[in-house]
Design a protein around this motif. Structure first.
Motif, PDB file in Angstrom:
ATOM      1  N   ASN A  98       0.859  -1.138   0.098  1.00 38.59           N
ATOM      2  CA  ASN A  98      -0.006  -0.068  -0.084  1.00 38.59           C
ATOM      3  C   ASN A  98       0.892   1.147  -0.109  1.00 38.59           C
ATOM      4  OD1 ASN A  98      -2.261  -1.763  -0.115  1.00 38.59           O
ATOM      5  ND2 ASN A  98      -2.500  -1.529   2.352  1.00 38.59           N
TER       6      ASN A  98
ATOM      7  N   ASP B 168       0.828   3.805  -3.246  1.00 35.81           N
ATOM      8  CA  ASP B 168       0.503   5.308  -2.868  1.00 35.81           C
ATOM      9  C   ASP B 168       1.970   6.074  -3.345  1.00 35.81           C
ATOM     10  OD1 ASP B 168      -2.032   4.644  -1.869  1.00 35.81           O
ATOM     11  OD2 ASP B 168      -1.492   4.774   0.110  1.00 35.81           O
TER      12      ASP B 168
ATOM     13  N   LYS C  18       1.999   9.153  -6.195  1.00 32.75           N
ATOM     14  CA  LYS C  18       2.189  10.395  -6.037  1.00 32.75           C
ATOM     15  C   LYS C  18       3.288  11.085  -6.813  1.00 32.75           C
ATOM     16  CE  LYS C  18       3.875  13.153  -1.610  1.00 32.75           C
ATOM     17  NZ  LYS C  18       4.443  13.013  -0.406  1.00 32.75           N
TER      18      LYS C  18
END
Length: 194
Positions: free
Chosen positions: A183, A187, A191
């Motif tokens: 995770n 992420d 980003k």
């Protein structure tokens, strides 16, 4: 002029202090499907992430982070086959035309990623424990895979259906660690490389 020199100095300090994670690799690279040998640029280290499933088994879709000794570069590798059977019937090595360079990234941001992996003890995961099934089986779910390669060695961390097994067996701490790292990585990728 002075701020420009300071910026260049900071950038060089990030590059010069690049450190690869301290990982003990499991095996030598012997297959023709390694990424490091087919990247468009010569690299010393590659981290590869993929999500593999029967439902999209005719597609090779990978996110890669490579290090050439001075610079980190993000890539994707995407190749669609006519069918799943064609993909598995042919033993083609990775081809350069399917790589797409997404961009470069400063060392500090990569260190943040690797520090997170270190903090959750991702590098110490056991492949056997990651795929423990106990008394339950599931099919047609997703296998999440991290593959690390150097010029001579590789290590693979993969976990099949981690969410499913974690719901059934919350005490599977290795799967929980894997999911935490996965995770964070997804992420982190969104980003910086959306």
């Amino acid at each position: 002029m002075r701020p420009v020199l300071l910026s260049i100095g900071l950038l060089l300090s990030f590059i010069c202090h690049s450190q690869l994670p301290a990982i003990s690799f499991d095996s030598k690279i012997t297959d023709s499907f390694s990424f490091i040998t087919h990247l468009p640029i010569k690299s010393k280290f590659v981290l590869v992430y993929s999500e593999e499933s029967y439902w999209w088994s005719n597609v090779d879709n990978y996110r890669l982070l490579s290090f050439d000794g001075s610079l980190w570069t993000a890539w994707t590798y995407k190749r669609t086959w006519k069918s799943s059977s064609e993909r598995f019937a042919k033993t083609h090595p990775k081809q350069r035309k399917y790589y797409k360079q997404i961009g470069t990234i400063i060392d500090k941001l990569v260190r943040d990623l690797f520090d997170h992996f270190e903090n959750v003890q991702f590098w110490q995961l056991s492949q056997d424990s990651l795929n423990e099934i106990r008394d339950s089986r599931i099919s047609d779910d997703v296998d999440y895979v991290f593959r690390l390669e150097t010029e001579t060695s590789q290590k693979i961390f993969s976990s099949y259906a981690p969410e499913y097994y974690l719901k059934l067996y919350p005490d599977m701490s290795q799967r929980n660690t894997f999911l935490t790292a996965r995770n964070f990585f997804t992420d982190w990728w969104k980003k910086y490389f959306r």
